[in-house]
Design a protein around this motif. Structure first.
Motif, PDB file in Angstrom:
ATOM      1  N   PRO A 137      23.488 -14.411  23.698  1.00 46.40           N
ATOM      2  CA  PRO A 137      23.450 -13.105  24.356  1.00 46.40           C
ATOM      3  C   PRO A 137      24.392 -12.990  25.553  1.00 46.40           C
ATOM      4  CG  PRO A 137      21.346 -14.254  24.602  1.00 46.40           C
ATOM      5  CD  PRO A 137      22.212 -15.102  23.746  1.00 46.40           C
ATOM      6  N   GLY A 138      24.945 -14.096  26.030  1.00 47.13           N
ATOM      7  CA  GLY A 138      25.886 -14.066  27.142  1.00 47.13           C
ATOM      8  C   GLY A 138      27.335 -13.921  26.694  1.00 47.13           C
ATOM      9  N   PHE A 139      27.561 -13.821  25.376  1.00 45.80           N
ATOM     10  CA  PHE A 139      28.911 -13.700  24.820  1.00 45.80           C
ATOM     11  C   PHE A 139      29.135 -12.266  24.379  1.00 45.80           C
ATOM     12  CE2 PHE A 139      31.553 -13.486  20.979  1.00 45.80           C
ATOM     13  CZ  PHE A 139      32.679 -14.185  21.348  1.00 45.80           C
ATOM     14  N   SER A 140      30.248 -11.675  24.814  1.00 47.30           N
ATOM     15  CA  SER A 140      30.608 -10.333  24.343  1.00 47.30           C
ATOM     16  C   SER A 140      32.118 -10.202  24.320  1.00 47.30           C
ATOM     17  CB  SER A 140      29.988  -9.255  25.235  1.00 47.30           C
ATOM     18  OG  SER A 140      30.490  -9.341  26.547  1.00 47.30           O
ATOM     19  N   ILE A 141      32.590  -9.215  23.584  1.00 46.17           N
ATOM     20  CA  ILE A 141      34.015  -8.942  23.488  1.00 46.17           C
ATOM     21  C   ILE A 141      34.234  -7.505  23.933  1.00 46.17           C
ATOM     22  CG2 ILE A 141      36.023  -8.832  21.967  1.00 46.17           C
ATOM     23  CD1 ILE A 141      34.562 -10.817  20.115  1.00 46.17           C
ATOM     24  N   ALA A 142      35.069  -7.314  24.947  1.00 41.96           N
ATOM     25  CA  ALA A 142      35.387  -5.980  25.454  1.00 41.96           C
ATOM     26  C   ALA A 142      36.283  -5.245  24.466  1.00 41.96           C
ATOM     27  CB  ALA A 142      36.081  -6.094  26.812  1.00 41.96           C
ATOM     28  N   ASP A 143      36.408  -3.940  24.637  1.00 41.01           N
ATOM     29  CA  ASP A 143      37.248  -3.123  23.761  1.00 41.01           C
ATOM     30  C   ASP A 143      38.689  -3.617  23.693  1.00 41.01           C
ATOM     31  OD1 ASP A 143      35.098  -1.509  23.110  1.00 41.01           O
ATOM     32  OD2 ASP A 143      35.616   0.043  24.594  1.00 41.01           O
ATOM     33  N   ASP A 144      39.178  -4.232  24.775  1.00 39.70           N
ATOM     34  CA  ASP A 144      40.563  -4.723  24.784  1.00 39.70           C
ATOM     35  C   ASP A 144      40.685  -6.125  24.189  1.00 39.70           C
ATOM     36  OD1 ASP A 144      39.532  -6.413  26.739  1.00 39.70           O
ATOM     37  OD2 ASP A 144      40.952  -5.803  28.295  1.00 39.70           O
ATOM     38  N   GLY A 145      39.572  -6.681  23.664  1.00 45.72           N
ATOM     39  CA  GLY A 145      39.576  -7.991  23.045  1.00 45.72           C
ATOM     40  C   GLY A 145      39.269  -9.150  23.971  1.00 45.72           C
ATOM     41  N   THR A 146      39.092  -8.861  25.267  1.00 47.11           N
ATOM     42  CA  THR A 146      38.773  -9.903  26.233  1.00 47.11           C
ATOM     43  C   THR A 146      37.360 -10.432  25.990  1.00 47.11           C
ATOM     44  OG1 THR A 146      40.160  -8.818  27.873  1.00 47.11           O
ATOM     45  CG2 THR A 146      38.564 -10.418  28.699  1.00 47.11           C
ATOM     46  N   VAL A 147      37.231 -11.749  25.944  1.00 44.83           N
ATOM     47  CA  VAL A 147      35.920 -12.386  25.781  1.00 44.83           C
ATOM     48  C   VAL A 147      35.253 -12.467  27.153  1.00 44.83           C
ATOM     49  CG1 VAL A 147      34.720 -14.512  25.170  1.00 44.83           C
ATOM     50  CG2 VAL A 147      36.612 -13.676  23.747  1.00 44.83           C
ATOM     51  N   ARG A 148      33.994 -12.143  27.168  1.00 48.20           N
ATOM     52  CA  ARG A 148      33.201 -12.281  28.399  1.00 48.20           C
ATOM     53  C   ARG A 148      32.083 -13.284  28.142  1.00 48.20           C
ATOM     54  NH1 ARG A 148      33.223  -5.924  29.768  1.00 48.20           N
ATOM     55  NH2 ARG A 148      35.437  -5.846  30.305  1.00 48.20           N
ATOM     56  N   LEU A 149      31.966 -14.225  29.055  1.00 54.10           N
ATOM     57  CA  LEU A 149      30.895 -15.229  28.984  1.00 54.10           C
ATOM     58  C   LEU A 149      30.064 -15.108  30.251  1.00 54.10           C
ATOM     59  CD1 LEU A 149      32.816 -18.390  27.719  1.00 54.10           C
ATOM     60  CD2 LEU A 149      31.275 -16.932  26.412  1.00 54.10           C
ATOM     61  N   GLN A 150      28.769 -14.972  30.052  1.00 53.58           N
ATOM     62  CA  GLN A 150      27.853 -14.914  31.189  1.00 53.58           C
ATOM     63  C   GLN A 150      26.883 -16.075  31.099  1.00 53.58           C
ATOM     64  OE1 GLN A 150      25.987 -11.159  30.418  1.00 53.58           O
ATOM     65  NE2 GLN A 150      27.533  -9.993  31.540  1.00 53.58           N
ATOM     66  N   GLU A 151      26.575 -16.639  32.236  1.00 54.51           N
ATOM     67  CA  GLU A 151      25.561 -17.668  32.289  1.00 54.51           C
ATOM     68  C   GLU A 151      24.193 -17.010  32.138  1.00 54.51           C
ATOM     69  OE1 GLU A 151      24.758 -21.257  35.249  1.00 54.51           O
ATOM     70  OE2 GLU A 151      26.811 -20.459  35.356  1.00 54.51           O
ATOM     71  N   LEU A 152      23.384 -17.582  31.272  1.00 58.72           N
ATOM     72  CA  LEU A 152      22.040 -17.001  31.066  1.00 58.72           C
ATOM     73  C   LEU A 152      21.029 -17.607  31.991  1.00 58.72           C
ATOM     74  CD1 LEU A 152      22.025 -16.899  27.172  1.00 58.72           C
ATOM     75  CD2 LEU A 152      22.563 -15.081  28.752  1.00 58.72           C
TER      76      LEU A 152
END
Length: 144
Positions: A129-144
């Motif tokens: 759930p801490g992994f997402s991809i923005a509209d521009d393709g940038t990967v976002r990683l959040q610490e849970l």
């Protein structure tokens, strides 16, 4: 050098088993298939995975000796939820994968399972759930 990869090429001891697993078992579409040599699949925007006959891989590097081996590598596929993890791991096992780690809660707060393809390549199927991809393709990683 730009910080990106276009091809990931894996030495594959049994190209026919890889073809049967990925194309026939998992339903992937080959981008290019050169029997006895290499098999390519597009696995993301601008990203290709090559499965190269292991002996030909070694020869292509200009090395002598036995075929190259893949080790210390896990390919990961993030999905929308635990049920999808379960379904994909189950399909992979039915297609000929070896179950390495049954799907379960992960220490990082997500849910994942691991299997090895018929040539021993390790896959992690994960709901993070801490992994997402923005509209521009940038990967976002959040610490849970």
């Amino acid at each position: 050098m730009d910080q990106r990869i276009h091809f990931t090429t894996l030495a594959t001891p049994d190209l026919d088993a890889a073809r049967a697993f990925y194309r026939d078992g998992l339903g992937w579409t080959a981008l290019l298939d050169v029997p006895g040599e290499i098999l390519f699949f597009q696995i993301g925007p601008g990203l290709v995975m090559g499965l190269f006959d292991a002996q030909k891989f070694t020869e292509d590097l200009g090395h002598d000796g036995g075929p190259a081996k893949v080790s210390g590598l896990t390919l990961s596929h993030n999905v929308d939820g635990p049920a999808e993890v379960d379904a994909i791991v189950d399909r992979a096992v039915k297609a000929g994968a070896t179950l390495v780690k049954p799907p379960q809660q992960a220490a990082f707060g997500g849910y994942h399972g691991h299997f090895a393809d018929p040539n021993g390549v390790l896959w992690e199927i994960c709901h993070n759930p801490g992994f997402s991809i923005a509209d521009d393709g940038t990967v976002r990683l959040q610490e849970l």
